[in-house]
Design a protein around this motif. Structure first.
Motif, PDB file in Angstrom:
ATOM      1  N   GLU A 157       3.354  26.329  32.204  1.00  0.00           N
ATOM      2  CA  GLU A 157       3.256  25.755  30.857  1.00  0.00           C
ATOM      3  C   GLU A 157       2.443  24.460  30.878  1.00  0.00           C
ATOM      4  N   GLY A 158       1.415  24.411  31.765  1.00  0.00           N
ATOM      5  CA  GLY A 158       0.536  23.265  31.819  1.00  0.00           C
ATOM      6  C   GLY A 158       1.085  22.079  32.591  1.00  0.00           C
ATOM      7  N   ARG A 159       2.258  22.230  33.211  1.00  0.00           N
ATOM      8  CA  ARG A 159       2.887  21.130  33.940  1.00  0.00           C
ATOM      9  C   ARG A 159       3.305  21.596  35.330  1.00  0.00           C
ATOM     10  N   PRO A 160       3.512  20.648  36.262  1.00  0.00           N
ATOM     11  CA  PRO A 160       3.983  21.049  37.585  1.00  0.00           C
ATOM     12  C   PRO A 160       5.429  21.538  37.524  1.00  0.00           C
ATOM     13  N   GLU A 161       5.738  22.526  38.354  1.00  0.00           N
ATOM     14  CA  GLU A 161       7.097  23.045  38.472  1.00  0.00           C
ATOM     15  C   GLU A 161       7.408  23.266  39.945  1.00  0.00           C
ATOM     16  N   LEU A 162       8.667  23.011  40.328  1.00  0.00           N
ATOM     17  CA  LEU A 162       9.087  23.222  41.709  1.00  0.00           C
ATOM     18  C   LEU A 162       9.532  24.662  41.902  1.00  0.00           C
ATOM     19  N   ASN A 163       9.093  25.268  42.987  1.00  0.00           N
ATOM     20  CA  ASN A 163       9.524  26.603  43.379  1.00  0.00           C
ATOM     21  C   ASN A 163      10.386  26.487  44.630  1.00  0.00           C
ATOM     22  N   LEU A 164      11.634  26.916  44.525  1.00  0.00           N
ATOM     23  CA  LEU A 164      12.563  26.866  45.654  1.00  0.00           C
ATOM     24  C   LEU A 164      12.712  28.274  46.200  1.00  0.00           C
ATOM     25  N   GLY A 165      12.189  28.508  47.399  1.00  0.00           N
ATOM     26  CA  GLY A 165      12.201  29.840  47.981  1.00  0.00           C
ATOM     27  C   GLY A 165      12.827  29.880  49.348  1.00  0.00           C
ATOM     28  N   GLU A 166      12.488  30.913  50.111  1.00  0.00           N
ATOM     29  CA  GLU A 166      13.117  31.106  51.410  1.00  0.00           C
ATOM     30  C   GLU A 166      12.747  30.012  52.407  1.00  0.00           C
ATOM     31  N   SER A 167      11.626  29.319  52.184  1.00  0.00           N
ATOM     32  CA  SER A 167      11.228  28.244  53.083  1.00  0.00           C
ATOM     33  C   SER A 167      11.719  26.879  52.617  1.00  0.00           C
ATOM     34  N   THR A 168      12.479  26.846  51.521  1.00  0.00           N
ATOM     35  CA  THR A 168      12.997  25.589  50.986  1.00  0.00           C
ATOM     36  C   THR A 168      14.410  25.343  51.513  1.00  0.00           C
ATOM     37  N   SER A 169      14.677  24.122  51.922  1.00  0.00           N
ATOM     38  CA  SER A 169      16.038  23.728  52.304  1.00  0.00           C
ATOM     39  C   SER A 169      16.641  22.908  51.169  1.00  0.00           C
ATOM     40  N   VAL A 170      17.907  23.153  50.860  1.00  0.00           N
ATOM     41  CA  VAL A 170      18.592  22.427  49.797  1.00  0.00           C
ATOM     42  C   VAL A 170      19.845  21.794  50.379  1.00  0.00           C
ATOM     43  N   ALA A 171      19.947  20.462  50.295  1.00  0.00           N
ATOM     44  CA  ALA A 171      21.099  19.730  50.820  1.00  0.00           C
ATOM     45  C   ALA A 171      21.735  18.917  49.708  1.00  0.00           C
ATOM     46  N   MET A 172      23.065  18.913  49.658  1.00  0.00           N
ATOM     47  CA  MET A 172      23.784  18.116  48.675  1.00  0.00           C
ATOM     48  C   MET A 172      23.777  16.649  49.086  1.00  0.00           C
ATOM     49  N   GLU A 173      23.620  15.756  48.101  1.00  0.00           N
ATOM     50  CA  GLU A 173      23.534  14.325  48.354  1.00  0.00           C
ATOM     51  C   GLU A 173      24.554  13.569  47.516  1.00  0.00           C
ATOM     52  N   ASP A 174      24.720  12.283  47.818  1.00  0.00           N
ATOM     53  CA  ASP A 174      25.563  11.426  46.984  1.00  0.00           C
ATOM     54  C   ASP A 174      24.946  11.331  45.589  1.00  0.00           C
ATOM     55  N   ASP A 175      25.800  11.174  44.607  1.00  0.00           N
ATOM     56  CA  ASP A 175      25.351  11.173  43.213  1.00  0.00           C
ATOM     57  C   ASP A 175      24.352  10.055  42.944  1.00  0.00           C
ATOM     58  N   ILE A 176      23.327  10.370  42.152  1.00  0.00           N
ATOM     59  CA  ILE A 176      22.396   9.348  41.680  1.00  0.00           C
ATOM     60  C   ILE A 176      22.467   9.295  40.158  1.00  0.00           C
ATOM     61  N   GLU A 177      22.184   8.122  39.613  1.00  0.00           N
ATOM     62  CA  GLU A 177      22.179   7.939  38.162  1.00  0.00           C
ATOM     63  C   GLU A 177      20.788   8.232  37.614  1.00  0.00           C
ATOM     64  N   VAL A 178      20.735   9.002  36.533  1.00  0.00           N
ATOM     65  CA  VAL A 178      19.459   9.295  35.870  1.00  0.00           C
ATOM     66  C   VAL A 178      19.620   9.084  34.371  1.00  0.00           C
ATOM     67  N   PRO A 179      18.555   8.682  33.688  1.00  0.00           N
ATOM     68  CA  PRO A 179      18.647   8.418  32.243  1.00  0.00           C
ATOM     69  C   PRO A 179      18.451   9.679  31.395  1.00  0.00           C
ATOM     70  N   TYR A 180      19.101  10.795  31.809  1.00  0.00           N
ATOM     71  CA  TYR A 180      18.940  12.062  31.087  1.00  0.00           C
ATOM     72  C   TYR A 180      20.292  12.756  30.990  1.00  0.00           C
ATOM     73  N   GLU A 181      20.466  13.546  29.909  1.00  0.00           N
ATOM     74  CA  GLU A 181      21.714  14.270  29.706  1.00  0.00           C
ATOM     75  C   GLU A 181      21.839  15.414  30.704  1.00  0.00           C
ATOM     76  N   VAL A 182      23.054  15.592  31.224  1.00  0.00           N
ATOM     77  CA  VAL A 182      23.342  16.664  32.167  1.00  0.00           C
ATOM     78  C   VAL A 182      24.122  17.768  31.458  1.00  0.00           C
ATOM     79  N   GLY A 183      23.794  19.014  31.709  1.00  0.00           N
ATOM     80  CA  GLY A 183      24.625  20.107  31.216  1.00  0.00           C
ATOM     81  C   GLY A 183      23.963  21.097  30.296  1.00  0.00           C
TER      82      GLY A 183
END
Length: 422
Positions: free
Chosen positions: A133-159
């Protein structure tokens, strides 16, 4: 871009043999690996040209661009949607939504189930980057590692909870409280043959939008008040359209929505700035009626307006007579072309197609019909309701209601001043 083009670009970047790269790329794609993921895998295999590091750079979300091959980001999961798509001839379940850090937001598509939930903070290592859609997007695939981290604050609504007025094409994992003000069942020629779907209009306190329920659920019925969780938004005829997938949950709403029967009142500038709006109402003056109005001919195959018996798609055709108005509406903030169909044009013209043909024959000139319409509406003020689309050719409002304003601008200004004074 073809597979051959991808291979050529990749071979040039890496400084290796094109045919070898093409064979490897073809093999990965045949195993349903997304082409961007496949290219990243080959970059790692060939050492990114033999001299560079294959480790992806860490980046803030705002710094990710479509020039990046792969990146590592730490961000909070704002939304998680789930749906199935057809990829390389097979059905593929994907997870998608939006991520954010303190610098910005970015959409993502996960080709595997990483167990993401809204509110999680993760580090996505070696995430691919594509343009969507004209913007960058992340693709998470078989070569991507995903690790849980401590919570960070962001100025956006979650949910993912949202109002209809806030939706944009490309939104995914969205939750809505809505009323189905219109709903009908249709049979379409789907990807697996004839398929029943439901389509219609959803409304909340903020706006109205069209919808498609690809599962044709019986509870999505006219008048139903609903809680929809995990919908996605596409563009349909220039406006956002809500889509319910097989993974969307539908439940009755435990509150009453105050839904208006009128369109959303906007100025021309506000409406155009949305990039496309459904069921809007604009108050303005008709300043001109464009060429191609009045008595016209349409192609019997595709419905396009013909010129001198020629259709752009079907060549020489025996055109079918029709009525149309393309009027320039100006409200002081901008202009839009209001397009009236045959029914609305008949109301303005005061006659039907046969009447228009008779008048044109008598005058030996089709333009007399458009001239009569100009005399009727140019210089007058109208309330115009319809669906707005914006493209490279300008802004067009497909009119559903076209009503002359009987009160004068002076009287309206006096009423507004009185309201402000109270």
């Amino acid at each position: 871009m073809s597979l051959d083009d991808h291979a050529e670009d990749l071979a040039s970047d890496l400084g290796v043999d094109k045919e070898e790269v093409k064979a490897d790329l073809q093999n990965l794609v045949e195993y349903s690996v997304p082409v961007d993921e496949a290219k990243q895998s080959l970059r790692r295999k060939y050492g990114d040209g033999g001299g560079g590091s294959s480790e992806p750079a860490r980046a803030d979300v705002a710094d990710v661009t479509t020039d990046d091959a792969n990146v590592t980001v730490t961000a909070k999961v704002l939304t998680v949607g789930k749906r199935s798509i057809r990829y390389q001839g097979d059905t593929q379940v994907i997870f998608e939504g939006e991520l954010a850090d303190e610098t910005g937001t970015i959409s993502y598509t996960a080709w595997e189930d990483f167990g993401l939930s809204a509110g999680d903070t993760i580090t996505a290592g070696n995430a691919g980057v594509r343009e969507w859609e004209g913007r960058p997007e992340l693709n998470l695939g078989e070569s991507t590692s995903v690790a849980m981290e401590d919570d960070i604050e962001v100025p956006y609504e979650v949910g993912g909870d949202a109002d209809l007025a806030d939706l944009e094409p490309g939104d995914r994992g969205i939750n809505l409280d809505v009323s189905a003000v219109d709903s009908e069942t249709k049979t379409i020629d789907g990807r697996d043959g004839e398929t029943e779907i439901k389509s219609g209009v959803l409304a909340d306190e903020s706006a109205r939008l069209p919808f498609t329920d690809w599962e044709a659920r019986p509870e999505v019925a006219e008048g139903a008040q609903l809680r929809l969780e995990d919908v996605y938004v596409r563009e349909f005829r220039g406006v956002p359209s809500v889509n319910l997938s097989e993974f969307t949950t539908v439940a009755g709403l435990d509150r009453e929505l105050d839904v208006s029967d009128t369109g959303t009142r906007m100025t021309v500038r506000e409406a155009v700035d949305t990039g496309g709006a459904y069921d809007v109402e604009i108050l303005g003056s008709i300043v001109a009626v464009r060429d191609g109005s009045g008595l016209i001919e349409r192609c019997p195959e595709c419905g396009r307006v013909t010129q001198n018996g020629q259709c752009r798609s079907h060549g020489d055709v025996d055109g079918q007579d029709d009525l149309r108005v393309k009027a320039i509406l100006d409200d002081g903030t901008g202009t839009v072309t209001a397009v009236l169909d045959a029914e609305r044009t008949e109301e303005v013209y005061g006659g039907d197609v046969e009447d228009a043909k008779a008048q044109a024959r008598e005058a030996m000139d089709k333009e007399v019909v458009a001239d009569d319409i100009r005399e009727e509406i140019v210089g007058r003020e109208f309330r115009v309701r319809g669906n707005l689309s914006v493209d490279d050719y300008g802004a067009n409002l497909e009119v559903t209601e076209f009503e002359a304003c009987e009160d004068s601008p002076v009287e309206r200004a006096e009423r507004l001043l009185a309201e402000v004074a109270e």
